[in-house]
Motif scaffolding. Structure first.
Motif, PDB file in Angstrom:
ATOM      1  N   GLU A  70       0.860  -1.184   0.000  1.00 23.13           N
ATOM      2  CA  GLU A  70       0.000   0.000   0.000  1.00 23.13           C
ATOM      3  C   GLU A  70       0.895   1.233   0.000  1.00 23.13           C
ATOM      4  OE1 GLU A  70      -3.754   1.913   2.487  1.00 23.13           O
ATOM      5  OE2 GLU A  70      -2.578   0.331   3.410  1.00 23.13           O
ATOM      6  N   ASP A  71       0.758   2.071  -0.988  1.00 26.49           N
ATOM      7  CA  ASP A  71       1.518   3.322  -1.088  1.00 26.49           C
ATOM      8  C   ASP A  71       3.025   3.113  -0.976  1.00 26.49           C
ATOM      9  OD1 ASP A  71      -0.847   4.788  -1.387  1.00 26.49           O
ATOM     10  OD2 ASP A  71      -1.090   4.963   0.793  1.00 26.49           O
ATOM     11  N   ARG A  94      -7.128  -7.783   4.109  1.00 24.01           N
ATOM     12  CA  ARG A  94      -6.580  -6.794   3.190  1.00 24.01           C
ATOM     13  C   ARG A  94      -7.448  -5.548   3.233  1.00 24.01           C
ATOM     14  NH1 ARG A  94      -8.034  -5.873  -2.012  1.00 24.01           N
ATOM     15  NH2 ARG A  94      -9.353  -7.724  -2.013  1.00 24.01           N
ATOM     16  N   ASN A  97      -7.211  -0.378   0.058  1.00 25.71           N
ATOM     17  CA  ASN A  97      -6.124   0.147  -0.778  1.00 25.71           C
ATOM     18  C   ASN A  97      -4.918  -0.778  -0.881  1.00 25.71           C
ATOM     19  OD1 ASN A  97      -7.629   2.436  -1.275  1.00 25.71           O
ATOM     20  ND2 ASN A  97      -6.735   3.566   0.437  1.00 25.71           N
ATOM     21  N   GLN A  98      -4.963  -1.928  -0.237  1.00 26.45           N
ATOM     22  CA  GLN A  98      -3.831  -2.854  -0.290  1.00 26.45           C
ATOM     23  C   GLN A  98      -3.997  -3.839  -1.445  1.00 26.45           C
ATOM     24  OE1 GLN A  98      -3.946  -4.547   3.709  1.00 26.45           O
ATOM     25  NE2 GLN A  98      -1.959  -3.603   4.091  1.00 26.45           N
TER      26      GLN A  98
END
Length: 185
Positions: A70-71, A94, A97-98
């Motif tokens: 994520e990110d 999860r 956004n993952q």
């Protein structure tokens, strides 16, 4: 919002997307990666390998982890398999956004075929389209990439009745923790 995923490995392979709760008892072990965040996948895989290698070998138990991104940061959720069996059931949570970026696992105690990715492993990597890392009983860390070459025929293991099955793969060596971890022979 979070999603729950279940991955089963072993002789019979299945991938299920589920929406069930996760029991914390399912993921207990001597290693704690719950709150750790990594910026590099290789660092995460090496730390997982160092932490779980000895216990996996001593208990002849596979451990498996879902590596989530994520990110630009990675975290992992790990669960143990059954002692003495080449199977593990992985459940992981999860966040929205993952993304599932990779899988990692150990192969327990000694066994020539355990230095290879099994057909189940290669099928799983191909189905999920993610790399699959393996820490073998000797401490070598290998990676199998989706679509990589697999054995077209079984390979007989010298001086034994054992063989590495069709669909297995060697993957490629990315690192080794040989000599870094104490384990009983």
């Amino acid at each position: 919002m979070s999603h729950h995923n279940t991955i089963h490995t072993g002789i019979i392979f299945a991938f299920l997307l589920t929406f069930t709760s996760i029991s914390s008892a399912d993921s207990q072990s001597e290693c704690d990666f719950d709150k750790k965040i990594y910026t590099e996948m290789d660092t995460l895989v090496e730390e997982l390998s160092i932490c779980y290698h000895a216990i996996s070998f001593k208990q002849d138990r596979e451990f498996m982890g879902a590596i989530l991104e994520e990110d630009g940061t990675y975290e992992v959720q790990v669960q143990p398999g059954a002692k003495g069996h080449d199977t593990v059931r992985l459940r992981f949570r999860r966040r929205t956004n993952q993304t599932l970026t990779a899988l990692w696992h150990t192969h327990g105690g000694k066994g020539y075929a355990r230095t290879y990715f099994s057909k189940t492993d290669t099928d799983l990597a191909n189905q999920l389209n993610v790399p699959f890392y393996l820490t073998d009983p000797e401490g070598d860390i290998r990676r199998f990439d989706p679509g990589a070459k697999v054995m077209k025929t079984g390979k007989r293991i010298a001086n034994t009745k054992d063989r590495v099955k069709r669909g297995s793969a060697a993957g490629f060596l990315i690192s080794s923790i040989r000599g870094l971890v104490e384990r009983d022979a």
